[in-house]
Structure formats: structure tokens, C-alpha cells
Design a protein around this motif. Structure first.
Motif, mmCIF file in Angstrom:
data_model
loop_
_atom_site.group_PDB
_atom_site.id
_atom_site.type_symbol
_atom_site.label_atom_id
_atom_site.label_comp_id
_atom_site.label_asym_id
_atom_site.label_seq_id
_atom_site.Cartn_x
_atom_site.Cartn_y
_atom_site.Cartn_z
ATOM 1 N N GLN A 22 26.663 48.241 70.854
ATOM 2 C CA GLN A 22 25.518 47.991 70.161
ATOM 3 C C GLN A 22 24.990 49.390 69.516
ATOM 4 N N GLU A 23 25.797 50.339 69.318
ATOM 5 C CA GLU A 23 25.235 51.688 68.796
ATOM 6 C C GLU A 23 25.297 51.628 67.224
ATOM 7 N N THR A 24 25.993 50.766 66.699
ATOM 8 C CA THR A 24 26.221 50.580 65.284
ATOM 9 C C THR A 24 26.150 49.121 64.947
ATOM 10 N N THR A 25 25.589 48.975 63.402
ATOM 11 C CA THR A 25 25.257 47.612 63.039
ATOM 12 C C THR A 25 26.575 46.816 62.706
ATOM 13 N N ASP A 26 26.386 45.595 62.492
ATOM 14 C CA ASP A 26 27.532 44.845 62.107
ATOM 15 C C ASP A 26 28.413 45.026 60.726
ATOM 16 N N PHE A 27 27.447 45.645 59.852
ATOM 17 C CA PHE A 27 28.067 46.233 58.599
ATOM 18 C C PHE A 27 28.586 47.174 58.949
ATOM 19 N N LEU A 29 32.713 47.485 57.823
ATOM 20 C CA LEU A 29 33.203 48.416 57.058
ATOM 21 C C LEU A 29 34.292 49.483 57.516
ATOM 22 N N ARG A 30 34.134 49.774 58.892
ATOM 23 C CA ARG A 30 34.937 50.750 59.366
ATOM 24 C C ARG A 30 36.594 50.034 59.855
ATOM 25 N N SER A 31 36.261 48.802 59.754
ATOM 26 C CA SER A 31 37.370 47.994 60.233
ATOM 27 C C SER A 31 38.343 47.401 58.952
ATOM 28 N N ILE A 32 38.197 47.841 57.787
ATOM 29 C CA ILE A 32 38.751 47.514 56.617
ATOM 30 C C ILE A 32 39.284 48.532 56.041
ATOM 31 N N ALA A 33 40.625 48.172 55.643
ATOM 32 C CA ALA A 33 41.352 49.011 54.773
ATOM 33 C C ALA A 33 41.972 48.174 53.389
ATOM 34 N N ALA A 34 41.138 48.686 52.442
ATOM 35 C CA ALA A 34 41.325 47.965 51.068
ATOM 36 C C ALA A 34 41.036 48.854 49.978
ATOM 37 N N HIS A 47 16.570 46.878 58.231
ATOM 38 C CA HIS A 47 18.032 46.624 58.212
ATOM 39 C C HIS A 47 18.801 47.012 56.785
ATOM 40 N N GLY A 48 17.812 47.059 55.873
ATOM 41 C CA GLY A 48 18.303 47.633 54.493
ATOM 42 C C GLY A 48 18.685 49.248 54.787
ATOM 43 N N LEU A 49 17.751 49.815 55.344
ATOM 44 C CA LEU A 49 17.858 51.220 55.721
ATOM 45 C C LEU A 49 19.225 51.528 56.364
ATOM 46 N N ALA A 50 19.300 50.860 57.497
ATOM 47 C CA ALA A 50 20.609 50.982 58.313
ATOM 48 C C ALA A 50 21.960 50.979 57.686
ATOM 49 N N VAL A 51 21.724 49.977 56.668
ATOM 50 C CA VAL A 51 23.241 49.665 55.791
ATOM 51 C C VAL A 51 23.200 50.794 54.899
ATOM 52 N N LEU A 52 22.346 51.452 54.398
ATOM 53 C CA LEU A 52 22.490 52.594 53.466
ATOM 54 C C LEU A 52 22.953 53.920 54.331
ATOM 55 N N ASN A 53 22.434 53.865 55.617
ATOM 56 C CA ASN A 53 22.871 54.908 56.561
ATOM 57 C C ASN A 53 24.420 54.822 56.794
ATOM 58 N N ALA A 54 24.863 53.807 57.011
ATOM 59 C CA ALA A 54 26.278 53.339 57.249
ATOM 60 C C ALA A 54 27.096 53.457 55.927
ATOM 61 N N LEU A 55 26.512 53.285 54.929
ATOM 62 C CA LEU A 55 27.027 53.360 53.405
ATOM 63 C C LEU A 55 27.607 54.997 53.119
ATOM 64 N N VAL A 56 26.808 55.619 53.437
ATOM 65 C CA VAL A 56 26.838 57.250 53.201
ATOM 66 C C VAL A 56 27.751 57.938 54.624
ATOM 67 N N ARG A 57 27.493 57.438 55.773
ATOM 68 C CA ARG A 57 28.536 57.881 56.719
ATOM 69 C C ARG A 57 29.875 57.400 56.428
ATOM 70 N N HIS A 58 30.122 56.284 55.875
ATOM 71 C CA HIS A 58 31.500 55.957 55.552
ATOM 72 C C HIS A 58 31.899 56.124 53.964
ATOM 73 N N ALA A 59 31.273 57.119 53.553
ATOM 74 C CA ALA A 59 31.518 57.077 52.165
ATOM 75 C C ALA A 59 33.019 57.350 51.785
ATOM 76 N N ASP A 60 33.961 57.488 52.676
ATOM 77 C CA ASP A 60 35.477 57.384 51.940
ATOM 78 C C ASP A 60 35.638 56.061 51.701
#
Length: 219
Positions: A80-85, A89-94, A109-122
Motif C-alpha cells: 500500500q506504499e505506492t499507487t496502482d499507477f 508502470l513499473r511492471s511494464i516493459a514496452a 490522485h492526480g498529484l500522486a500520478v505526477l509524482n510516480a511519472l517523474v520517479r519512473h522517468a526512464d
């Protein structure tokens, strides 16, 4: 997480539980034909006539009907430490991911998504809404956009950069979320953008999605 649940040579359309319609989904699937649901996003896909190849999340919002229908394609991640997004995101290779239903009916929710987007910038992920496409700027990119197009930059951390092709160049600006931002700029020529760190969001009109994918070298 090293193990990838979804591995694809094509783009992936990742659906969240927020609102999106048939037209936006069709636009995404035309470019990224592999569909994945993030928890309750599976229900939205099913309601629009699309069966996801996988569903990833903590499964606190997916319906019992969707669970039954998609048995064998469910991949729960219980933490429960991270969002479903983030989990998806971290489970997809594409080559790239197009995210729908994450723009956020709720601000948190929107802010949490943007946070994850940047943390997984690769991970080359572009978030789609009825008006916008949003993604993390790579170290350097070129974009061929119509003159006069809206071009917004929003820093998610301390970052600087250089630009050509924008009405207001960004050289010598120290960007920060609590300081200078770069929204509502305007395209005046071919855009060349450099940033010092993967912390800058680029926000363009939705019609610029193909150009954004080309600029990210994934189309």
C-alpha cells in the motif's frame, strides 16, 4: 521490481479508474494496441468493449464481475506504499505507455500520478486527458509543432534548461515547483529542448501526441 508482468514490443495503453471515453481510448489504442488495466481501470475498459491483457494493482477497486471475467490475467501487488499507477508502470516493459484515466478527478490522485511519472522517468509514459498530453522531458528532444501551439513546462523539482523555438526561452531560469514555472509558453519555430534533470513535465495539446511520440523517439 526487476520482473515485468507485461512485456511488449508495441506501445501499451494503461487505463486507470478515472474518467475517459471511447474516443480517447480509440486514439490511444491506435498507437499503443496492448491494453492493461490498473485496478479499477479494468472495469472502464470492459465497459468500453476492451478486454485488457493484464490487470495490475492492489485490487481494492476492481469489481467482482471484472475479476471473474479476467481470471488468469490478474496480477495483484498487495503493498500500500505506492499507487496502482506506480505498480502498473513499473511492471511494464514496452517502447512507451499511454496512460488514460489518471488525470485525476481528485487533486490528490492526480498529484500522486505526477509524482510516480517523474520517479519512473526512464519509462516513456505519456498521460492523456481530453485536452492534454503530459510527459517527462528527456535530457534533450526536438519537437515539430504548429506555430502558435501551447507549450507548457512544469518542474517537479529543481531543474534548469535551454530552449529554441519558444516565444519565451528558458535559459538562465532556475525552475522549481515552489518557484519559477513555465506554463503557457508558445511555439514560434522548431522546438529544441534541453533539461538538466528528469524533473520537468511537458504539457501539450492532445493533438500534439504524435509529435510528442516522435520527439521521444518512440514512434
Amino acid at each position: 521490481m526487476k520482473h515485468k508482468i507485461v512485456e511488449s514490443l508495441q506501445g501499451v495503453t494503461l487505463a486507470g479508474g478515472g474518467p475517459f471515453g471511447a474516443a480517447l481510448l480509440a486514439r490511444a489504442l491506435a498507437l499503443a494496441p496492448v491494453s492493461v488495466g490498473a485496478d479499477g481501470g479494468a472495469d472502464r475498459l470492459l465497459r468500453l468493449g476492451v478486454e485488457p491483457s493484464a490487470v495490475i494493482g492492489d485490487f481494492d477497486s476492481i469489481s467482482a464481475t471484472a475479476r471473474a471475467r479476467l481470471a488468469g490475467r490478474l496480477f495483484p501487488i498487495a503493498e500500500q506504499e505506492t499507487t496502482d499507477f506506480d505498480k502498473a508502470l513499473r511492471s511494464i516493459a514496452a517502447p512507451f505507455v499511454l496512460g488514460l484515466g489518471f488525470a485525476g478527478a481528485r487533486l490528490d490522485h492526480g498529484l500522486a500520478v505526477l509524482n510516480a511519472l517523474v520517479r519512473h522517468a526512464d519509462q516513456r509514459c505519456l498521460l492523456l486527458s481530453p485536452q492534454d498530453v503530459t510527459f517527462v522531458a528527456p535530457p534533450e528532444m526536438q519537437l515539430d509543432l504548429p506555430l502558435g501551439s501551447r507549450f507548457s513546462l512544469f518542474p517537479m523539482g529543481a531543474v534548469s534548461g535551454e530552449s529554441t523555438g519558444l516565444r519565451w526561452p528558458i535559459q538562465d531560469i532556475a525552475f522549481a515547483p515552489d518557484g519559477m514555472i513555465g506554463t503557457s509558453n508558445q511555439v514560434v519555430g522548431p522546438v529544441h529542448l534541453r533539461v538538466s534533470a528528469p524533473r520537468m513535465l511537458v504539457i501539450l495539446p492532445l493533438k500534439s501526441l504524435p509529435a510528442a511520440l516522435r520527439g521521444l523517439s518512440v514512434l
